[in-house]
Design an enzyme around this catalytic site. Sequence first.
Site, mmCIF file in Angstrom:
data_model
loop_
_atom_site.group_PDB
_atom_site.id
_atom_site.type_symbol
_atom_site.label_atom_id
_atom_site.label_comp_id
_atom_site.label_asym_id
_atom_site.label_seq_id
_atom_site.Cartn_x
_atom_site.Cartn_y
_atom_site.Cartn_z
ATOM 1 N N ASP A 1 0.858 -1.185 0.000
ATOM 2 C CA ASP A 1 0.000 0.000 0.000
ATOM 3 C C ASP A 1 0.896 1.237 0.000
ATOM 4 O OD1 ASP A 1 -2.272 1.802 0.472
ATOM 5 O OD2 ASP A 1 -3.333 -0.012 1.052
ATOM 6 N N HIS B 1 -2.838 3.145 -4.547
ATOM 7 C CA HIS B 1 -2.216 2.707 -3.284
ATOM 8 C C HIS B 1 -0.785 2.239 -3.544
ATOM 9 C CE1 HIS B 1 -5.613 3.119 -0.526
ATOM 10 N NE2 HIS B 1 -6.399 2.610 -1.459
ATOM 11 N N GLU C 1 -9.910 2.652 -4.711
ATOM 12 C CA GLU C 1 -9.518 4.015 -4.337
ATOM 13 C C GLU C 1 -8.327 4.521 -5.140
ATOM 14 O OE1 GLU C 1 -10.937 3.886 0.318
ATOM 15 O OE2 GLU C 1 -8.884 3.331 -0.125
#
Length: 441
Positions: free
Chosen positions: A74, A145, A209
């Site tokens: 991440d 990420h 995301e």
Amino acid sequence: LLQLFPATIHRRAPLPSTVPWRAPAREIRDSPRFSWRGAMLDVVRHFAPPRDIRRFIDLLAMHRLNTLHLHLTDDQGWRIEIARYPKLTEVGSWRPESQVGAAPESDGDGRPHGGFYTKDDLREIVAYASARGITVVPEIELPGHAQAAVAAYPELGVGDAAPETPWTRWGINPVIFNVEESTIAFLADVLDEVIDIFPSEYICIGGDECPKVQWRDDPRTQERMRELGVEEEEELQSWFIGRIAAHLASRGRKLLGWDEILEGGLVDDASVLSWRGQIGALVAARAGHDVIACPVDSVYLDYRESDMPGEPIPVGTVTTVETAYGFDPVPPELNATEARHVRGGQANLWTEHIDSSRAIDYHVFPRLCAVSEALWTRGDRDFREFEPRLVEHLARLDAAGVEYRHPDGPRPWQSRPGVVGRPSSMEDAVAHLERITANIG
Ligand code: ACM
């Protein structure tokens, strides 16, 4: 069978029991409703040493769960040794400090955080899990990420302003992978090493995301989109995921991604982790794709269990044991044929504010006991009937040394007073979900 004996059997060395160890003579015919009964552990936001993972596996097995999804990369860290790209762990596994709490203006703690698993650590974890009936599903996040990877190898990033370290803040980050052939080749190399360690049918590639700002503002990415005949950045994400899916397929593995991979068009054979409510499960199953349900409104175990003042740093909405028990992976709108695509579900534990095995215990138990039963049981379930059985089960957790959240509420040492959280009401959360899932389909 263990549950039929006194709880002390769950100690590492059972104590002499004042009651005889007898199990009633019974015939049990039982099988689980779902083949995917899992939990996801984020080992990026806070690193969990291998011994903590093995203990977590023991607890999953105790609850008849069969899948451990490990979130390994991440923005804030890269936690898996990759031989061809040593800087991923040399540079990417340490961040200089961590944000304290969830408020955007909150300070850092001034203390480096990091760690990574060697290939041998992970092989040991895979073997340990396998001996307990558990498959470990690795996750390598892309195309978003990605800050830890881009900090390690700036040529993977968009433009030439790569960050020097993994991210020290929480939230959604604009730093994403670029769309060059060399970056696809890098990710294919990484996935080859991942595949070599993890025998899992599924490899999770994240997909959630991913802000498209860097792609939109970068002349080279825009040129590449024209080369590829791609008009929208969402479609570019689908192109990216499609390339990765083709690589996984060539190695005999299947792609699993968070429900954002539905936006811009789902690639063939991709399976979906439906987290933003059940809409992703509904859309994917109707389109004939397999689904793992893990909706944010019932099985995000980093969310607090109550509004009592001593709860740890609050994020999201209140998620009680009863809410978790009510989890049903199959959206009621699906017909029987579509519902067969729902392979099961999992609870997710994000660890921005969870920095130890003790804190993991507090967030995970006893809600995971409820999720486990929800994933196992066919037919009706009744929370009132579950509650007394859960009280009995807490004695087993005590014997196993699990620091679960007591039904009376948090103990003083389980809270972090004065640290600002990011709580939301259910109404705010629902409105938010409606906004962010508007383009799923
Ligand atoms: C997620 O919670 N971002 C999958």
